[in-house]
Design a protein around this motif. Structure first.
Motif, short mmCIF file in Angstrom:
data_model
loop_
_atom_site.label_atom_id
_atom_site.label_comp_id
_atom_site.label_asym_id
_atom_site.label_seq_id
_atom_site.Cartn_x
_atom_site.Cartn_y
_atom_site.Cartn_z
N SER A 236 23.41 81.05 -26.80
CA SER A 236 24.86 80.40 -27.23
C SER A 236 25.15 81.15 -28.61
O SER A 236 26.51 81.49 -28.68
N TRP A 247 27.03 75.16 -21.20
CA TRP A 247 26.99 74.35 -22.36
C TRP A 247 26.50 72.96 -22.13
O TRP A 247 25.76 72.65 -22.87
N ALA A 270 32.93 71.44 -27.41
CA ALA A 270 33.43 72.25 -26.18
C ALA A 270 34.39 71.43 -25.48
O ALA A 270 35.36 71.89 -24.77
N THR A 275 36.20 74.24 -23.32
CA THR A 275 35.11 74.92 -22.75
C THR A 275 34.04 74.32 -21.54
O THR A 275 33.97 74.85 -20.67
#
Length: 293
Positions: A236, A247, A270, A275
């Motif tokens: 990450s 994630w 996120a 994301t």
């Protein structure tokens, strides 16, 4: 050919993600190769007229040949043609006839024997592979062939024993053989050996995300969650994640290690940056994490 039963993985979410990682890297690669050597990379193509005529001519010459050397040389060529065309039964017969002449030099006969072993594996005649080789002088390719045959016979202890011989000098193994060691060790439930093989590959290719996925999945499978988190969080930090599942796995690992606040911050960011898709289930998951924190 060899699929892992679903019972290997519990319903724990983080283990389910680990299974997905393993299926991505091990099943796909193993099934794509399926015992094939580089000789047999055209086994799904159809014969053209010229190829068919050449093959028929070679068959006719071999049928009438009486000289052992001619039988051996033409037999090998014919066997390779059969194998490339996916005619493995005929290929096995041609290899066996060529080898039975006993006129080939030892290095040539050894190569031909390996080719026969690949064909026998394709035919699932696993019990016929081991006797082809002298176990006191096998090279690593031959050991891998014998190990695949042992796996086909479900003799997992023999697979592990052969893997041990191969990995005694893992630094000298080429990448493809190390990958095969990992795959076969995994299928034989020798997970520590699979981890060692992938770690050796990762030392050579530290930026290979496929290897990172493999090793993370193996750590999860063996419940080494600290090691999985260390490796996955490093990926990450190096911006190697490619989709939301990456994630979500990181979130799961932090939660598994009793760090819900860290997991919540990662998921929150996120979601804010798109994301991870802003679905109701993901927002509810974030609420649960903040509540736990």
């Amino acid at each position: 050919l060899y699929r892992r039963p679903a019972s290997l993985i519990s319903v724990t979410p983080v283990k389910a993600f680990g299974l997905a990682l393993l299926l991505t890297v091990f099943a796909t690669q193993t099934e794509a190769r399926q015992y094939k050597s580089k000789l047999f990379n055209n086994s799904d193509h159809n014969l053209g007229a010229a190829e068919s005529q050449a093959l028929s001519s070679l068959e006719a010459r071999l049928a009438t040949a009486t000289d052992p050397w001619e039988i051996a040389v033409n037999g090998q060529h014919l066997a390779r043609q059969y194998a490339q065309n996916g005619q493995f039964e005929k290929a096995a017969q041609a290899y066996q006839k060529a080898l039975s002449t006993n006129v080939l030099a030892e290095p040539v006969a050894r190569v031909m024997t390996k080719e026969l072993a690949y064909v026998l594996l394709q035919l699932k005649r696993f019990a016929q592979v081991g006797p082809l080789f002298s176990h006191s002088s096998m090279d690593n390719e031959e050991r891998l062939l014998v190990a695949r045959a042992a796996l086909g016979l479900q003799r997992f202890h023999e697979v592990v024993a052969m893997r041990t011989q191969i990995t005694e000098n893992s630094a000298a193994l080429p990448d493809e053989q190390l990958q095969q060691v990992a795959e076969l060790a995994y299928q034989a439930s020798a997970f520590a050996m699979a981890i060692d093989a992938i770690k050796a590959l990762l030392l050579r290719h530290p930026e290979d995300m496929t290897l990172i996925r493999q090793l993370t999945g193996l750590y999860i499978k063996t419940q080494k969650f600290n090691a999985a988190l260390d490796l996955w969080s490093l990926a990450s930090n190096q911006s190697r994640f490619v989709d939301e599942q990456d994630w979500l796995l990181l979130v799961e690992l932090y939660q598994r290690q009793n760090m819900p606040d860290k997991a919540a911050r990662i998921l929150d960011n996120a979601l804010q940056t798109d994301t991870v898709n802003a679905t109701a289930s993901h927002w509810y998951r974030l609420f649960e994490l903040w509540y736990q924190a």
